[in-house]
Design an enzyme around this catalytic site. Structure first.
Site, PDB file in Angstrom:
ATOM      1  N   ASP A  95       0.822  -1.209   0.000  1.00 23.06           N
ATOM      2  CA  ASP A  95       0.000   0.000   0.000  1.00 23.06           C
ATOM      3  C   ASP A  95       0.854   1.256   0.000  1.00 23.06           C
ATOM      4  O   ASP A  95       2.034   1.248   0.335  1.00 23.06           O
ATOM      5  CB  ASP A  95      -0.943   0.009   1.202  1.00 23.06           C
ATOM      6  CG  ASP A  95      -0.210   0.149   2.535  1.00 23.06           C
ATOM      7  OD1 ASP A  95       0.818  -0.546   2.710  1.00 23.06           O
ATOM      8  OD2 ASP A  95      -0.659   0.930   3.394  1.00 23.06           O
ATOM      9  N   GLU A 163       0.252  -1.286   5.611  1.00 24.55           N
ATOM     10  CA  GLU A 163       1.337  -0.879   6.499  1.00 24.55           C
ATOM     11  C   GLU A 163       1.234   0.598   6.835  1.00 24.55           C
ATOM     12  O   GLU A 163       1.479   1.012   7.975  1.00 24.55           O
ATOM     13  CB  GLU A 163       2.683  -1.191   5.835  1.00 24.55           C
ATOM     14  CG  GLU A 163       3.893  -1.028   6.754  1.00 24.55           C
ATOM     15  CD  GLU A 163       4.538   0.345   6.713  1.00 24.55           C
ATOM     16  OE1 GLU A 163       5.497   0.559   7.470  1.00 24.55           O
ATOM     17  OE2 GLU A 163       4.087   1.219   5.924  1.00 24.55           O
TER      18      GLU A 163
END
Length: 394
Positions: A95, A163
């Site tokens: 991400d 994350e």
């Protein structure tokens, strides 16, 4: 063993991989993640499926995308002294942060001497955090796949979602993981070796005022929650802000505010390298809450949540994990730069879970901004480190 750095063909492949990955929109959503949505955006599955196919093509076993969007693969060792190192896990996240758009990334290449610099066109971030780490891992695996004569220990890879929201390890498939140690590839400048990070808490401060008709506000005793929130933020010491701190200095960061006359909310990040300083930051926010209540007459409630802990305490108990990485840097011809992470990684959480996980550089710079850029030479050097970490008796 500078396998990739001195090989233009592999550097070209690494660049092609990286450009392919950054064009996939994988922006996560912090607000959704905090509400328990996992992964916070379904678009992260787009890159996950792509990586799943590529791992299978490189001959990895047990390749899968879990229901929570983790990509996992396993490559058995092929004998020799390197196998004695045991199974090793490489970790990177898919991400990108939601503060700056990661949609429709248009990479721009420029030459800096013999190095290629990759940026976005300035309308989005680049996504080097952490697609540079993913690309380095994949290129290292590609090299091992094409060079079976290189003896290496068993290796696992795990690409994680979310994350950037702080929830990357919330649903980590620990049952799949065989490794006793791991390495995140999520750092910055070439040579950085990171084995300590912030202790991290979040804080939510809720302000309750008293609404009434503004024309009668004085007579009816209006209490404006928005003004309470503004005054609360103004109480933060100037020398405890992220804009004024560096190195081992902690901070309190205002991340978001929402306000009406009756209700207001402010969200903060608390960061420090030792727990005593975190406790001081928490106490300060509580003291400020009482001061605002006394000044305005409304109500202020502060709640805290632990996010991750400094990995140093646990890594100090496993010095062999960091020493092995130091030898891999040296074998790859990389000068070690020791610095603390002014943030955290999925490895911070994984270390808490019992798998010591220091962090490796990627060659990325100015993360979380439209000015983000990545050095191809440094990204190649990260791949060199990974190969040396897996191969040889180190």
């Amino acid at each position: 063993m500078n396998y990739i750095f001195n090989n233009d063909d592999y550097k070209k492949r690494l660049l092609e991989r990286f450009l392919r990955y950054v064009k996939v929109w994988t922006e996560s959503d912090g607000a959704a993640a905090d509400k328990g949505v996992f992964p916070s955006t379904s678009r992260q599955f787009d890159l996950a499926r792509m990586l799943e196919g590529e791992l299978k093509a490189l001959g990895l076993e047990e390749v899968q995308v879990t229901e929570y969007c983790y990509v996992y693969g396993y490559l058995p060792g092929n004998g020799g002294p390197s196998t004695s190192s045991g199974t090793t896990l490489f970790l990177a996240h898919m991400d990108t942060v939601d503060e700056v758009s990661g949609k429709d990334v248009n990479p721009v290449l420029t030459a800096n001497g013999s190095d290629t610099i990759i940026r976005s066109d300035g309308t989005t971030l680049l996504g080097g955090d952490d697609k540079a780490g993913i690309a380095a891992i994949m290129c290292a695996l590609e090299y091992l796949h094409e060079h079976p004569e290189v003896e290496h220990c068993p290796v696992e890879v795990l690409f994680s979602p979310d994350e950037e929201t702080g929830h990357g390890m919330d649903k980590v498939p620990l049952k799949l993981i065989k490794s006793k140690c791991a390495y995140t590839v999520d750092g910055g400048h070439e040579g950085e070796l990171e084995s300590e990070c912030f202790n991290a808490w979040s804080a939510v401060v809720e302000f309750t005022g008293k609404a009434c008709h503004t024309g009668d506000a004085k007579k009816l005793g209006m209490i404006n929650a928005g003004l309470m929130a503004g005054a609360y933020v103004s109480l933060l010491p100037d020398d405890m802000l992220p804009e004024t701190t560096e190195g081992y200095e902690g901070f309190i960061a205002l991340m978001e505010m929402n306000a009406t006359i009756e209700k207001a909310t402010a969200q903060f990040l608390l960061r420090a390298f030792n727990i005593e300083e975190i406790e001081h930051e928490k106490e300060l926010l509580q003291q400020n809450a009482r001061e605002i209540e006394q000044t305005f007459g409304g109500k202020v409630e502060v709640s805290f949540k632990q996010q991750y802990l400094n990995m140093k305490n646990e890594l100090d108990k496993h010095p062999e994990v960091v020493k092995r990485l130091e030898k891999a840097y040296q074998a790859a011809g990389v000068q070690i730069i020791r610095k603390p992470i002014r943030g955290g990684t999925d490895g911070s959480r994984l270390t808490e879970m019992g798998i010591p996980t220091p962090n490796i550089f990627t060659g990325g710079h100015e993360f979380h901004s439209r000015n983000e850029w990545v050095s191809l030479n440094s990204m190649s050097k990260a791949a060199d480190v990974l190969i040396n970490l897996l191969s040889g008796d180190i």
